[in-house]
Design a protein around this motif. Structure first.
Motif, PDB file in Angstrom:
ATOM      1  N   UNK A  94       6.586 -11.594 -14.953  1.00  0.00           N
ATOM      2  CA  UNK A  94       5.852 -10.335 -14.978  1.00  0.00           C
ATOM      3  C   UNK A  94       6.421  -9.362 -16.008  1.00  0.00           C
ATOM      4  N   UNK A  95       6.541  -9.787 -17.260  1.00  0.00           N
ATOM      5  CA  UNK A  95       7.115  -8.907 -18.284  1.00  0.00           C
ATOM      6  C   UNK A  95       6.292  -7.656 -18.551  1.00  0.00           C
ATOM      7  N   UNK A  96       5.010  -7.660 -18.179  1.00  0.00           N
ATOM      8  CA  UNK A  96       4.173  -6.494 -18.436  1.00  0.00           C
ATOM      9  C   UNK A  96       4.722  -5.244 -17.752  1.00  0.00           C
TER      10      UNK A  96
ATOM     11  N   UNK B  78       3.936 -18.159 -15.878  1.00  0.00           N
ATOM     12  CA  UNK B  78       2.586 -18.131 -15.308  1.00  0.00           C
ATOM     13  C   UNK B  78       2.254 -16.773 -14.700  1.00  0.00           C
ATOM     14  N   UNK B  79       3.270 -15.968 -14.433  1.00  0.00           N
ATOM     15  CA  UNK B  79       3.063 -14.616 -13.886  1.00  0.00           C
ATOM     16  C   UNK B  79       3.432 -13.605 -14.964  1.00  0.00           C
ATOM     17  N   UNK B  80       2.445 -13.188 -15.752  1.00  0.00           N
ATOM     18  CA  UNK B  80       2.682 -12.298 -16.882  1.00  0.00           C
ATOM     19  C   UNK B  80       2.262 -10.872 -16.548  1.00  0.00           C
ATOM     20  N   UNK B  81       1.074 -10.711 -15.970  1.00  0.00           N
ATOM     21  CA  UNK B  81       0.605  -9.388 -15.593  1.00  0.00           C
ATOM     22  C   UNK B  81      -0.574  -8.887 -16.394  1.00  0.00           C
ATOM     23  N   UNK B  82      -0.946  -9.596 -17.467  1.00  0.00           N
ATOM     24  CA  UNK B  82      -2.127  -9.265 -18.265  1.00  0.00           C
ATOM     25  C   UNK B  82      -2.430 -10.480 -19.142  1.00  0.00           C
ATOM     26  N   UNK B  83      -3.561 -10.521 -19.803  1.00  0.00           N
ATOM     27  CA  UNK B  83      -3.853 -11.646 -20.698  1.00  0.00           C
ATOM     28  C   UNK B  83      -2.763 -11.786 -21.760  1.00  0.00           C
TER      29      UNK B  83
END
Length: 481
Positions: free
Chosen positions: A65-67, A146-151
Motif C-alpha cells: 500500500x505505498x499510496x 498486489x496491494x498498491x492503493x490505486x492503479x
C-alpha cells in the motif's frame, strides 16, 4: 491533469538512476515529510505540477500500500524499476499480481489495480524516447505488490548492469514516465492534455481487454496495444495459467483481473477450452485479435447491431466508412457485383467500404459479399405514432443507399463497356467486341490469330489482310438489379 505518484527504490540502482534523471528533467519543489520514516517514503521528497516522487528503502515488489505515503491522491502510481533478464537492452512495462502462488511479493491469486491506458501510452513514449539499440516491450502480469492503493504499473530499464547504469536509458524511462501526467488510467484519458498522435485511444471508456495465454513478453497483446486503439490490462501468460491451476477453482482471481482492468472482455492466445468455458460462465465476452482490429474505435453498440443483423466479424464481416445509429441489411445484385469484381476488385472494395456501415466477404475476405449493412433511418416522421410513415421513411433510406452502391458498381463496368445504362430493373452494358463466330465464317483459324484479332490487331490469312473491325459484333449484357 492526472495526479501521478512515482516510487523510487533505493535498493534498486536502476530505479535510483531513473529518478535522478526525473529530478533533472522537471522543476521540482523539495519538501520534507517528518510524519513518516524516510525508509517508507517520508523525509525528503519531490513534487511538481501533477507529480509527486517519493523514495523507499525496500524493493518495489516488497512494498504494501505505498499510496499511503503520497499527499497527491494519485490517479496512477508508477514504480520506476529495473528489468532483469537475458533480453538485452529493453524498456518495458507491466502490471503486478499473481495468478497462482506469490513467489515474488504480493498475495497469492491476487492482482493490483491496472491502468491499461497508461501502459499503452508508456509504450508509445518508450518508442519515442528509447536510445538506439534498445527494444521496447510489454510483459505479462507477474510479481508483487498486489496491494498498491490505486492503479499502478512498472516502468522498467533493462536488462542488466550495463543498462541499469546507462544515463541515456534512464533518461528515456524518466521522460516516458512524465508523459503519464496527461493520461488517465483507463481509456477515457484527458483529451485536452493528450498527445494528438494517440487520441484514438480515447474513443471509448471500455476499449480494453484482459489477456490470457502466450509467453512472458506477450507478443500478441503487444501488437494489440501498438496497432489498434485497444489497450490491454492484466495478462496471464501460459506459465501463469499453469501455476494458477484449474480455472473453475480460481474464479476469484479471474474476476479480480477483469475488475482491476475495468473491462469484461478477453482475448485468448492459444487453445484454453476449460478457461474459455469458465470465462463465459462469468459473463466475459471473448473476442479475437482480428475482432479488435476490425472493430477499431467504432461504437460497440453499432458493432453489436452489425453482428446481430449481418454476421460475425470472425466469419468475414468487415466495416465500411459510414457511421450510423442503426443499420439495415440489403442484398446487392449478385451478377452485377460479380461482373464488377471480375474487372476491378479493388475499385469494388472501395465503393462498398465508402457507402456501407459493414459488408460480408467471401474467399477468405478477398471478395466482397452480396449482403451489406447500410444506415437505417430512425423512422422519425412529422406524424408522431404513424407506423406506416415510419416504415416508409426507413425503406426509402435503405433503397437510396442500395441505389448509390448499384450506381457506383455500374461505374466500374465502364472500364470494359462502351456504354453503361442504369434502368429501373437492370444495368445494361454494351460494347463492340471480337466475335469468334464471324472469324470462323471468313476462315480465320483458331489459335494465335484469334488472339491477335481479339487484341485489335490485323492478321493475314491466305494472303488476305483481315482487320479486327470485320470480326466484331455488338455485345449487350444485362444485369438485373
Amino acid at each position: 491533469m492526472t495526479a501521478l505518484a512515482i516510487v523510487e527504490s533505493r535498493a534498486d540502482r536502476a530505479s535510483v538512476h531513473i529518478c535522478d534523471q526525473l529530478r533533472e528533467l522537471a522543476d521540482w519543489e523539495v519538501v520534507d515529510d517528518d510524519t513518516r520514516p524516510a525508509a517508507d517514503g517520508g523525509g525528503t521528497y519531490y513534487r511538481t505540477a501533477g507529480v509527486e516522487l517519493r523514495s523507499f528503502d525496500d524493493f518495489h515488489l516488497e512494498l504494501e500500500h505505498p499510496v499511503e505515503a503520497f499527499d497527491c491522491d494519485p490517479d496512477v502510481l508508477v514504480f520506476a524499476s529495473r528489468h532483469s533478464g537475458d533480453t538485452g537492452p529493453l524498456l518495458t512495462g507491466h502490471f503486478t499480481g499473481n495468478f497462482g502462488p506469490a513467489e515474488f511479493g504480493g498475495e497469492a491469486n491476487a492482482v493490483a489495480e491496472a491502468c491499461p491506458n497508461a501502459l499503452a501510452h508508456l509504450l508509445d513514449a518508450f518508442d519515442e524516447y528509447a536510445p538506439e539499440r534498445y527494444d521496447v516491450g510489454m510483459e505479462c502480469t507477474h510479481h508483487g505488490p498486489t496491494n498498491v492503493g490505486c492503479p499502478s504499473l512498472f516502468a522498467e530499464l533493462g536488462s542488466g548492469d550495463e543498462q541499469w547504469d546507462d544515463p541515456n536509458g534512464a533518461a528515456a524511462v524518466a521522460r516516458a514516465i512524465l508523459e503519464l501526467r496527461a493520461v488517465s488510467p483507463h481509456c477515457d484519458r484527458l483529451e485536452s492534455e493528450a498527445r494528438s498522435s494517440h487520441e484514438s485511444r480515447d474513443a471509448s471508456p471500455c476499449r480494453q481487454v484482459v489477456g490470457f495465454g502466450g509467453n512472458h513478453y506477450a507478443p500478441r497483446f503487444t501488437r494489440i496495444v501498438r496497432e489498434t486503439p485497444w489497450a490491454v490490462g492484466h495478462i496471464a501468460a501460459d506459465w501463469a495459467l499453469e501455476a494458477m491451476g484449474h480455472p473453475s477453482a480460481h474464479r476469484d482471481v479471474l474476476e479480480a483481473a477483469f475488475d482491476a482492468s475495468n473491462t469484461d472482455m478477453a482475448v485468448l492466445d492459444g487453445e484454453w477450452p476449460v478457461l474459455e468455458e469458465t470465462l463465459e460462465e462469468l459473463g466475459v465476452r471473448i473476442v479475437s485479435e482480428t475482432w479488435l482490429r476490425e472493430v477499431g474505435d467504432r461504437p460497440l453498440e453499432l458493432v453489436d447491431a452489425v453482428e446481430s443483423s449481418l454476421g460475425a466479424v470472425d466469419d468475414g464481416v468487415r466495416f465500411g466508412d459510414c457511421a450510423a445509429e442503426s443499420v439495415a441489411v440489403v442484398e446487392l445484385p449478385t451478377a452485377l457485383l460479380d461482373a464488377a469484381e471480375g474487372l476491378d476488385p479493388e475499385a469494388v472494395r472501395t465503393v462498398v467500404e465508402g457507402t456501407t456501415v459493414a459488408f460480408t466477404t467471401e474467399n477468405g475476405g478477398s471478395r466482397v459479399g452480396s449482403q451489406v449493412a447500410v444506415p437505417s433511418s430512425n423512422g422519425e416522421s412529422s406524424n408522431t405514432g404513424d407506423t406506416t410513415a415510419t416504415q416508409t421513411i426507413a425503406a426509402e433510406s435503405e433503397l437510396t443507399a442500395r441505389g448509390a452502391i448499384i450506381e457506383a458498381l455500374a461505374g466500374v463496368l465502364e472500364e470494359k463497356y462502351e456504354t453503361v445504362t442504369l434502368e429501373d430493373d437492370a444495368v445494361i452494358a454494351e460494347r463492340t467486341s471480337f466475335d469468334p463466330a464471324l472469324a470462323h465464317e471468313i476462315g480465320v483459324p483458331e489459335g494465335p490469330k484469334f488472339g491477335a484479332l481479339a487484341n485489335g490487331d490485323a492478321v493475314t490469312v491466305d494472303g488476305e489482310t483481315i482487320s479486327p473491325e470485320t470480326v466484331r459484333s455488338q455485345q449487350t449484357d444485362r444485369f438485373p438489379i
